[in-house]
Write a protein that holds these residues in place. Structure first.
Motif, PDB file in Angstrom:
ATOM      1  N   ARG A  91      11.984   3.663   4.770  1.00  0.00           N
ATOM      2  CA  ARG A  91      11.334   2.967   3.651  1.00  0.00           C
ATOM      3  C   ARG A  91       9.945   2.454   4.014  1.00  0.00           C
ATOM      4  O   ARG A  91       9.320   1.756   3.229  1.00  0.00           O
ATOM      5  CB  ARG A  91      12.194   1.807   3.184  1.00  0.00           C
ATOM      6  N   GLY A  92       9.505   2.759   5.220  1.00  0.00           N
ATOM      7  CA  GLY A  92       8.174   2.331   5.639  1.00  0.00           C
ATOM      8  C   GLY A  92       8.130   0.931   6.220  1.00  0.00           C
ATOM      9  O   GLY A  92       7.046   0.382   6.422  1.00  0.00           O
ATOM     10  N   ILE A  93       9.274   0.349   6.493  1.00  0.00           N
ATOM     11  CA  ILE A  93       9.332  -0.972   7.119  1.00  0.00           C
ATOM     12  C   ILE A  93       9.394  -0.734   8.620  1.00  0.00           C
ATOM     13  O   ILE A  93      10.422  -0.328   9.154  1.00  0.00           O
ATOM     14  CB  ILE A  93      10.566  -1.763   6.638  1.00  0.00           C
ATOM     15  N   VAL A  94       8.275  -0.954   9.291  1.00  0.00           N
ATOM     16  CA  VAL A  94       8.175  -0.630  10.714  1.00  0.00           C
ATOM     17  C   VAL A  94       7.565  -1.816  11.455  1.00  0.00           C
ATOM     18  O   VAL A  94       6.445  -2.226  11.162  1.00  0.00           O
ATOM     19  CB  VAL A  94       7.306   0.629  10.931  1.00  0.00           C
ATOM     20  N   PRO A  95       8.302  -2.376  12.415  1.00  0.00           N
ATOM     21  CA  PRO A  95       7.750  -3.503  13.177  1.00  0.00           C
ATOM     22  C   PRO A  95       6.646  -3.061  14.129  1.00  0.00           C
ATOM     23  O   PRO A  95       6.647  -1.929  14.616  1.00  0.00           O
ATOM     24  CB  PRO A  95       8.953  -4.036  13.954  1.00  0.00           C
ATOM     25  N   THR A  96       5.719  -3.984  14.397  1.00  0.00           N
ATOM     26  CA  THR A  96       4.698  -3.744  15.422  1.00  0.00           C
ATOM     27  C   THR A  96       5.340  -3.994  16.785  1.00  0.00           C
ATOM     28  O   THR A  96       6.527  -4.321  16.869  1.00  0.00           O
ATOM     29  CB  THR A  96       3.505  -4.706  15.250  1.00  0.00           C
ATOM     30  N   HIS A  97       4.556  -3.908  17.838  1.00  0.00           N
ATOM     31  CA  HIS A  97       5.072  -4.117  19.194  1.00  0.00           C
ATOM     32  C   HIS A  97       5.566  -5.542  19.416  1.00  0.00           C
ATOM     33  O   HIS A  97       6.378  -5.779  20.305  1.00  0.00           O
ATOM     34  CB  HIS A  97       4.015  -3.766  20.238  1.00  0.00           C
TER      35      HIS A  97
END
Length: 169
Positions: A91-97
């Motif tokens: 769904r495009g929910i992607v955490p950063t580092h």
């Protein structure tokens, strides 16, 4: 998608400050799930710190047991919430580092566990928040009414408990 994450030692140290009440001292963090749960190690074996449950459990006696469990689909779903993480990524929910997934309303407060309720949040912030939250609710009877919670500018969490009966202000 990588189902485990690693943070620098100083980040883990800050993140685990709110969990000292649970006995994390003396344990070395190894990796984190996409939802911020932490695998720790000491001389007894490998421990799992669950943000959902607010528990610390000795789960694996050896690295081989740990690897075997987390290499299985069932283990990935149970400990890493792999299916939910993959659905969030789709769904495009992607955490950063610096981030992990979290539920908009913590499940321990009645929030649903589902992809529609996933957000990303700073790892240290969610660890601090959930550690304080679980410490405050651990002695409450199941189903005890809570009227809300307050988070101060410093990040301190205060659970607002609903009280029955008349009372002064």
């Amino acid at each position: 998608m990588e189902l485990t994450r690693q943070f620098p030692a100083q980040v883990y140290a800050r993140a685990l400050e709110s969990w000292t009440w649970l006995g994390v001292g003396g344990k070395v963090p190894l990796f984190t799930s996409p939802f911020g749960d932490v695998c720790l190690r000491d001389e007894a074996g490998f421990w799992w710190l669950s943000l959902l449950d607010g528990t610390l459990e000795l789960v694996w006696q050896s690295a081989d047991q740990l690897r075997a469990e987390l290499d299985s689909e069932d283990g990935q779903d149970l400990y890493l919430l792999g299916t939910l993480a993959w659905a969030a990524e789709q769904r495009g929910i992607v955490p950063t580092h610096e981030q992990v997934y979290a539920f908009a309303v913590p499940p321990v407060l009645g929030g649903p566990i589902g992809v529609d309720h996933i957000q990303v949040i700073d790892f240290v912030a969610i660890m601090s928040f959930t550690g304080q939250l679980h410490e405050q609710i651990r002695d409450l009877p199941q189903g005890a009414p809570v009227s809300g919670l307050t988070v101060s500018d410093s990040g301190a969490v205060q659970l607002n408990r609903h009280t029955d009966g008349a009372g002064g202000s």
